[in-house]
Design a protein around this motif. Structure first.
Motif, short mmCIF file in Angstrom:
data_model
loop_
_atom_site.label_atom_id
_atom_site.label_comp_id
_atom_site.label_asym_id
_atom_site.label_seq_id
_atom_site.Cartn_x
_atom_site.Cartn_y
_atom_site.Cartn_z
N SER A 56 11.95 51.87 9.43
CA SER A 56 13.10 51.60 10.32
C SER A 56 13.08 52.54 11.52
CB SER A 56 14.41 51.75 9.55
OG SER A 56 14.41 50.86 8.45
N ASP A 104 17.09 45.00 4.84
CA ASP A 104 18.33 45.68 4.44
C ASP A 104 19.52 45.12 5.18
OD1 ASP A 104 16.98 47.35 2.76
OD2 ASP A 104 16.74 48.95 4.25
N ASP A 119 11.09 44.33 9.30
CA ASP A 119 11.25 45.65 8.69
C ASP A 119 11.67 45.45 7.23
OD1 ASP A 119 11.95 48.19 7.87
OD2 ASP A 119 13.64 48.40 9.27
N ARG A 149 20.06 55.90 -0.24
CA ARG A 149 19.16 55.30 -1.25
C ARG A 149 19.42 56.00 -2.57
NH1 ARG A 149 18.69 51.86 1.96
NH2 ARG A 149 16.85 51.23 3.15
MG MG Z 1 14.43 51.09 6.42
#
Ligand code: MG
Ligand code: UTP
Length: 849
Positions: free
Chosen positions: A23, A39, A79, A124
């Motif tokens: 990203s 995402d 991505d 995360r």
């Molecule tokens: Mg990412």
């Protein structure tokens, strides 16, 4: 700095474990809108980036977005982890389906760093073992990715500074604007090629060292459509000349299937020496090995298609559907070389082709060759210029942007065609006419946009288009005749004078304000707008308009309806017009066999008899009876000394008003029988074959009209006019007086036009005409008592802004329609405009304006 090359259109996959920096990389090197992240898509469908349950829906969204972008020719970056071969394969397939190349950028970040970064992240929440698993997949990816169908793969250290270089596709020659001479399949016909180039104005000299020196006519360039060699007598000479011209920047050449096969032969590949390649090989045997090397390099450099002139022109050997324009993919290349084949063969053993051109709806002109055709036949803005020279036909060039073709005859039949090329008889109707639907309803959609040549962009909304379709399908003439509809016309702003709603002074001040000085005032006839399309011979209705059977032409109203319900009257009147045109030598002078005339047909009652009888006459009769009776009763009351003077006076005024109203519509009524009593006053010579006459001033139009009208004083009517110079007060006064006289005797008024047909002083389109109606005529429009008491004050509160905008839009569409028709564009493209005028007529605008 390390460079990463990407094609300008590609689907780019970022590949790497979590925290490898995908990203971050995407943000640094690409536009925010170019990147689609899995995402983000997960969040879009579930409000949670980390929701694994949402993965399948998220990828649906991702695929959908990516496909939309690729279809529009936009580079797109994915991505996502992209660590599984199957996932990548789906994206490679997506790129392929959209004729885009796929690229992969694999981010090489050591596992230690992945763990470090992961610890620091709050967004995360998975454990270390997930990173480890992803890292294993990453290792596996490195081994296989080179063989997965990516056009470009890079493994990069994302912490290193990189430069991403976007390469224009080889087929992108949008900066080359021409003019071009586009030449079809030459197939070794060197003598014909020389003759054609000479005819086109090129001069060619052979220099000592066996190279050609060519002088091109000013600024022009040749485009060879491929298939330079095979079957013909002088393939090496053709190659020599084409290579010299390409090297000198005087020509472009694209690759044909024969060029491709010759290349493979020269590269030592195993190819069958058939379809004329045998001849070329024999001819090449006599040439030097350097020459053969040069030919090999040249053929190897040829691209399968070009997009030129800002996307307005596409050239490909076998043609190309729109979705493939400007794309680089193996399917595109195959189409360019061989065309689209169904896999079947016809009775001559040749492949059956789908006719992509039939379905072509693109804006770019596509010029191609490959399949010999007997003649030049435009279809949906595509043209095949392979006129079978090597088979004894002709060698043809298309001049671009002029759209003219130039051909030379073949000097011999060098090869017998397997499939007979039909004799060059003049087709009764063209391929385009055969393909043209009567009415293409694909125009009915959310909204459609027409960009017009006068620079105005017109947007037609669905509800208006539906209304137009209703009119077209139920009431209109055969749409094949409909090449034009006249625009609505705005009145001036409300008059400042107390007794007038409209007055010439406001017209003049509008034009003065907009920078126009010279005007023509034309008498406004008391009839109806009529468009007359007149064919010199009845057959022209078939050959030029695509009608089923011969016809003398047509006369229709401003809403596209037949003017006369009686066919005999129409054909008699067309006959009158044809005779006048013939007597005026018009056909020869304009080198045409049809004309579209714009004018006024009188009397009004010939079209609107029912309206007059049922509406105006009914109002007139009942009002005048009723008011007479009221006056009578009031008189009796007055005789008995009752105080009714005021009432009586009012009724008398109203009685006078209704008398004037009756007089007004009587002015529009005249008995006619057949064509007896009719007259036509033309005012615009709109179009003839090959020309739309909108660059001519109104003075020119009136001169031409005079020549025609002079031939028939019974049925043709010359419009009286006055010229006004706004800087000369005397001419202004004279025009005002003229208008006052015309309207005092019940005349409808006048139409004022700038001398230029398309007036754009200060580079802005302004009203091309404005009507100024007389006070008595307005009585029919606004009602018998419109000027009594407070009525006029109230009616003066009117706004002409919307009407003016409508007039400009319809005017622009009308001219665009004529231009498209004259360029022989598909009927649907003409209808887009004509239909637009009808659609705009359903806009809610005060109908009395
Ligand atoms: Mg990412
Ligand atoms: P990214 O968020 O760019 O990683 O970086 P990614 O590959 O897209 O990860 P996933 O797949 O979405 O989970 C992760 C962290 O590493 C830092 C970023 O600032 C971010 O906090 N980072 C990234 C660096 O410190 N240096 C880099 O060169 C790249």
């Amino acid at each position: 700095m390390k460079e990463i090359e990407l094609p300008e259109l590609a689907l780019v996959l970022l590949v790497g474990p979590s925290s490898s920096g995908k990203s971050t990389f995407a943000r640094k090197y690409f536009l925010g809108t170019e990147v689609i992240s899995s995402d983000y898509c997960r969040a879009l469908v579930s409000d949670d980036e980390n929701n694994l349950d949402a993965t399948s829906d998220a990828f649906d969204v991702l695929n959908f977005l990516a496909a939309k972008r690729l279809k529009r020719g936009k580079l797109t970056v994915i991505d996502a982890l992209n660590l599984h071969k199957e996932d990548r394969a789906k994206l490679v397939q997506l790129a392929k389906e959209n004729y885009a190349l796929a690229a992969a950028i694999v981010l090489d970040t050591p596992i230690r760093k992945l763990h470090e970064r992961h610890e620091l992240r709050t967004d995360r929440n998975f454990g270390r073992q997930v990173i480890e698993k992803q890292y294993d997949n990453y290792k596996r990816t490195l081994k296989s990715i080179k063989r997965e169908g990516f056009g470009y793969t890079y493994v990069v250290n994302p912490e290193e500074e990189l430069q991403i270089v976007r390469q224009p596709l080889w087929n992108n020659k949008q900066q080359e604007t021409g003019p071009f001479d586009i030449i079809g399949d030459v197939h070794g016909c060197f003598d014909e090629l020389l003759e054609l180039l000479t005819t086109l104005g090129y001069s060619i000299n052979l220099k000592q060292e066996e190279a050609f020196e060519v002088q091109a006519p000013h600024g022009r360039k040749v485009i060879f459509l491929g298939d330079l060699t095979d079957r013909g007598p002088k393939s090496p000479e053709v190659l020599r000349l084409v290579m010299d011209m390409v090297n000198a920047g005087q020509a472009l050449c694209i690759r044909g299937n024969h060029d491709d096969k010759l290349l493979r032969y020269l590269q030592g590949k195993n190819v069958n020496l058939d379809h004329g390649l045998d001849k070329t090989v024999q001819q090449l045997a006599a040439t030097s090995s350097e020459f053969k090397k040069e030919v090999e390099a040249f053929l190897d450099s040829l691209i399968a298609h070009y997009v030129l002139d800002a996307g307005k022109l596409v050239v490909a050997h076998a043609g190309l559907p729109e979705e493939m324009h400007g794309r680089a993919a193996s399917a595109v290349r195959a189409f360019c070389l061989y065309g689209e084949t169904t896999g079947e063969v016809d009775e001559f053993g040749l492949p059956v082709r789908h006719d992509w051109a039939k379905n072509y709806r693109g804006k770019a002109m596509v010029v191609y060759g490959h399949t010999p055709v007997p003649g030049i036949d435009w279809l949906n803005n595509t043209l095949n210029v392979d006129t079978g020279c090597v088979f004894g036909g002709r060698l043809t060039a298309l001049r671009y942007p002029e759209r003219e073709t130039v051909s030379v005859d073949s000097k011999a039949v060098y090869s017998e065609p397997v499939r007979p090329i039909l004799a060059d008889n003049i087709a009764a109707i063209t391929a385009q006419q055969e393909q043209d639907d009567m009415l293409d309803t694909s125009m009915i959609r959310d909204k459609y946009i027409v960009d017009t040549s006068v620079g105005k962009r017109v947007i037609i909304r669905e509800e208006n288009a539906v209304a137009a379709l209703e009119v077209m399908s139920r009431f209109a003439i055969d749409p094949k005749w409909l090449l034009y509809l006249p625009p609505t016309m705005s009145p001036p702003e409300t008059s400042a004078l107390p007794d007038y709603l409209e007055h010439p002074l406001e017209v003049f001040s509008y034009y003065r304000k907009n920078g126009v000085r010279n005007l023509v005032c034309e008498e406004k006839h008391m009839g109806s707008r009529a468009i007359a399309v007149i064919c010199k011979y009845p057959e022209v209705a078939v050959t030029r308009f695509g009608m089923q059977s011969p016809a003398p032409g047509i006369i229709y109203t401003r809403t596209g309806r037949r003017f006369f319900s009686d066919a005999a009257t129409e054909s008699d009147f067309l006959d009158v017009l044809n005779k006048a045109l013939t007597a005026a030598n018009f056909w020869e002078h304009f080198d045409t066999d049809w004309i579209c005339l714009d004018g006024e047909l009188l009397p009004w009652s010939s079209k609107a008899k029912d309206l007059i009888v049922n509406q105006y006459a009914a109002v007139g009769a009942s009002a005048s009876n009723g008011l007479a009776r009221t006056a009578e009763v009031l008189q009796q009351a007055k005789a008995r000394k009752l105080p009714v003077d005021n009432m009586l006076e009012e009724v008398q005024q109203r009685a006078q008003a209704i008398d004037k109203y009756i007089a007004s519509y009587h002015n529009y009524t005249r008995e006619t029988e057949g064509i007896k009593g009719l007259s036509f006053a033309p005012f615009h010579i709109l179009a003839t074959e090959g020309k739309v006459h909108v660059s001519q001033a109104h003075t020119w139009h009136m001169e031409q009209v005079k020549k025609i009208c002079r031939q028939d004083e019974q049925y043709l009517l010359m419009t009286s006019l006055r010229f006004v110079d706004l800087e000369d007060e005397a001419s202004v006064t004279e025009a005002v007086n003229w208008w006052t006289e015309l309207t005092a005797t019940g005349g409808e008024g006048m139409v004022v036009k700038p001398l230029e047909f398309i007036p754009t002083p200060k580079d802005k389109l302004i009203q091309p005409a404005m009507k100024c109606r007389g006070s008595e005529y307005l009585r029919i429009i606004y009602g018998p008592e419109y000027d009594l008491g407070e009525n006029l004050v109230r009616l003066k509160q009117r706004n002409v802004k919307a009407k003016r905008e409508l007039a400009l839009q319809e005017f622009s569409l009308g001219i665009e329609a004529l231009e498209r028709f004259v360029r022989k564009e598909p009927l649907r493209r003409v209808h887009e405009c004509v239909f637009g005028v009808l659609a705009l007529e359903s806009e809610a605008v005060d109908p009395r304006l």
